[in-house]
Design an enzyme around this catalytic site. Structure first.
Site, PDB file in Angstrom:
ATOM      1  N   LEU A 207      90.729-133.824   8.137  1.00 36.48           N
ATOM      2  CA  LEU A 207      91.792-133.788   9.158  1.00 36.48           C
ATOM      3  C   LEU A 207      91.875-132.383   9.741  1.00 36.48           C
ATOM      4  CD1 LEU A 207      94.720-135.556   7.222  1.00 36.48           C
ATOM      5  CD2 LEU A 207      93.398-136.520   9.114  1.00 36.48           C
ATOM      6  N   HIS A 208      91.881-132.284  11.041  1.00 36.48           N
ATOM      7  CA  HIS A 208      92.113-130.965  11.638  1.00 36.48           C
ATOM      8  C   HIS A 208      92.663-131.025  13.059  1.00 36.48           C
ATOM      9  CE1 HIS A 208      88.153-131.896  13.347  1.00 36.48           C
ATOM     10  NE2 HIS A 208      88.459-131.045  14.313  1.00 36.48           N
ATOM     11  N   ARG A 209      92.863-132.220  13.602  1.00 36.90           N
ATOM     12  CA  ARG A 209      93.342-132.304  14.993  1.00 36.90           C
ATOM     13  C   ARG A 209      94.790-131.837  15.059  1.00 36.90           C
ATOM     14  NH1 ARG A 209      88.545-134.165  16.459  1.00 36.90           N
ATOM     15  NH2 ARG A 209      88.398-132.244  17.631  1.00 36.90           N
ATOM     16  N   ASP A 286      89.912-137.503  11.419  1.00 36.05           N
ATOM     17  CA  ASP A 286      90.198-137.395  12.851  1.00 36.05           C
ATOM     18  C   ASP A 286      89.075-136.634  13.545  1.00 36.05           C
ATOM     19  OD1 ASP A 286      90.689-134.763  12.092  1.00 36.05           O
ATOM     20  OD2 ASP A 286      92.854-134.894  12.378  1.00 36.05           O
TER      21      ASP A 286
END
Ligand code: UD1
Ligand code: UDP
Length: 389
Positions: A207-209, A286
Site C-alpha cells: 500500500l502506498h497510494r 494499490d
C-alpha cells in the site's frame, strides 16, 4: 562514427524494472549509445540501489539527486537539473517510462529543447485526475513523440485524445520482461522460506497510494481489516516509506506491527518480492505494477482503489477493485476457489524490449545491421526521429 545517443530516465521503484530490460536490449545494439539517468526521487537502498543490483543495471551515468519534496518541488528540480544535463550533453532521444513526476518533468525538458521523447507505458488512463500519476500520464502523452503502449485500451485512449496513430506502437508490457529475465533467480530467492511461509498459504500486501495512506481514517480502516484477515490468512506486508511514515505519525504502527501472523517487513528488492508474490494465495495492493504481475502469474489480486488505469487486468486478468470492507468477502471467494483464472494479455510475453528496439530502428529507417552496418551508423547520428517536428 557517431551513434544515436539515448537517455533512459529512471526515478522511482516502479521505473527500474521498466528501464532494465530496455537497457539490456539496447546495450547490445552498435548503433546507439546509452546514458542511464537517475533523478534520485527514490534514494533509500531498498527503494533504489537494491533494484540496480537485482536487475543488473550499472550505476547511473548521471544522478540528478533530486530526492523527496512536494510535486512542484520534485518536478521543477528534475526539470532544472535535467535541462542542464541536456544542454551540456544533448541526447538524440529521451526515453521516459511509467507515470512518476520525472516522466512528466523530463518529457517537458526534452520537448522544449526539441529533443524527441518516447514514452514507454503510454496511454494508460484511470480517468481520476486526483491521482498525480494521471496528470503525469496525460501531459506526457500529449507532447511525447513516440508512444509505446502495453494494451489495446491504451491505444484507444490515445486515439480518442487526438494523438496521430503513427505516433503509437503497441509493444506490450515491459514489466513482464523483467520478470522473465529474472525468473530463475526469483524462483531460487528463498525469501518465502526465510519468512517461514508455505507456498499458497499467505497473502502479500502493498500500500502506498495517498488515497489509502495519507489520511488517518482510511489508513486506520485498512489496518483494522488487515489485522482481522491475518488471523485467517498470514500476511506479509513490505512497507513503503510513505506508508511507514504515516503509520507512525497517526499512531497506528504498533497495532499493525504487533498483530499476530502479520509480517511487517522493510521494502524488498525485486527478486525477493517477486519470490513472495509467486508463492502467494493472493495479493492485496494499490500498486500499478502488482496488478499487472499478478495477472501475468494468474494470482488473485484485490486492488484497494476505485479506478485502475490498467483495465485489462480486470477484463482479462485476475484483478478486482475493492473497498476495505469488501476485502474479507473477496478473500472468502478466492479461498473457496471462485475466482477467475484469467489469461495473459497479448504481448505480455517478455519480448517488449525487443519490440521497442525494433520500433526505434524502424522509425529511424535503419537497415538491419547485418545487412548494412556502415549505412546504419552514418545515418543514425544526424536523423530526427520521425514524428518530431
Ligand atoms: C512515487 C510515485 C508513484 C509510485 C511510487 C512507487 C509520483 C507522483 N509518485 O510515489 O507514482 O507509485 O513512487 O513506489 O511520482 N521516501 C523515503 N525514501 C525514499 C523515497 C521516499 O523515505 O527512498 C519517503 C519520503 O518521506 C517521501 C515519501 O516517501 O516524501 C513519498 O515519496 P515520493 O517519491 O514523493 O512518492 P511515492 O509515494 O514514493
Ligand atoms: N516491488 C518490490 N518490492 C516491494 C514492493 C514492490 O520489488 O517491496 C516491485 C514490484 O515488482 C512492483 C513494483 O515494485 O510491481 C512497482 O512498485 P510500486 O508499487 O512501488 O509502484 P507502482 O507500480 O504503484 O507505481
Amino acid at each position: 562514427m557517431q551513434r544515436l545517443r539515448i537517455d533512459l530516465i529512471a526515478a522511482a521503484r516502479p521505473n527500474f524494472m521498466k528501464v532494465a530490460p530496455l537497457f539490456h536490449a539496447l546495450r547490445e545494439q552498435s548503433w546507439c549509445h546509452l546514458r542511464l539517468v537517475h533523478t534520485g526521487q527514490h534514494y533509500d537502498r531498498n527503494m533504489s540501489e537494491a533494484f540496480f543490483s537485482d536487475l543488473k543495471l550499472p550505476a547511473p551515468d548521471l544522478h540528478l539527486g533530486v530526492g523527496s519534496g512536494s510535486h512542484a518541488e520534485q518536478t521543477a528540480n528534475v526539470m532544472l537539473a535535467y535541462e542542464g544535463a541536456c544542454v551540456a550533453d544533448r541526447p538524440d532521444l529521451i526515453v521516459v517510462v511509467g507515470d512518476v513526476n520525472a516522466t512528466l518533468a523530463c518529457t517537458l525538458v526534452g520537448t522544449k529543447l526539441c529533443i524527441p521523447v518516447a514514452h514507454l507505458e503510454a496511454g494508460l488512463r484511470s480517468r481520476d485526475r486526483r491521482m498525480p500519476e494521471e496528470v503525469n500520464r496525460l501531459v506526457t502523452d500529449a507532447v511525447a513523440d513516440i508512444l509505446w503502449t502495453p494494451s489495446p485500451d491504451a491505444d484507444a485512449n490515445l486515439v480518442a485524445e487526438g494523438v496521430p496513430p503513427e505516433k503509437i506502437t503497441r509493444v506490450g508490457n515491459i514489466m513482464i520482461d523483467s520478470y522473465e529475465l529474472m525468473r530463475e533467480r526469483i524462483d531460487a530467492s528463498g525469501e518465502r522460506s526465510r519468512l517461514g511461509l508455505e507456498k499458497g498459504g499467505y497473502a502479500v500486501v502493498t500500500l502506498h497510494r495517498p488515497s489509502n495512506v495519507d489520511a488517518p481514517g482510511p489508513l486506520n480502516a485498512l489496518v483494522s481489516q488487515l489485522t482481522d484477515i491475518a488471523a485467517r490468512l498470514p500476511l506479509v506486508f513490505p512497507i513503503h516509506p510513505r506508508t511507514r511514515k504515516n503509520l507512525e505519525a497517526f499512531g497506528l504502527w504498533p497495532k499493525l506491527a504487533e498483530a499476530p501472523d502479520l509480517h511487517v517487513v522493510e521494502p524488498l528488492g525485486y527478486v525477493d518480492f517477486m519470490n513472495l508474490v509467486c508463492g502467494a494465495r493472493l495479493t492485496i495492493t494499490d500498486s500499478g505494477g502488482v496488478q499487472e504481475e499478478t495477472t501475468y502469474l494468474g494470482i488473485p489480486c484485490l486492488t484497494l482503489r476505485t479506478t485502475t488505469e490498467r483495465p485489462i487486468t480486470l477484463t482479462e486478468g485476475t484483478n478486482r477493485l475493492v473497498t476495505a470492507t469488501e476485502l474479507v468477502p473477496a478473500i472468502d471467494e478466492i479461498i473457496a476457489g471462485h475466482w477467475p483464472r484469467g489469461r495473459k494479455p497479448q504481448l505480455w510475453d517478455g519480448h517488449t524490449a525487443a519490440r521497442v528496439t525494433a520500433d526505434i530502428r524502424r522509425r529511424l529507417q535503419i537497415a538491419p545491421l547485418a545487412v548494412n552496418e556502415e549505412a546504419v551508423v552514418s545515418a543514425s547520428s544526424s536523423q530526427h526521429v520521425p514524428g518530431n517536428a
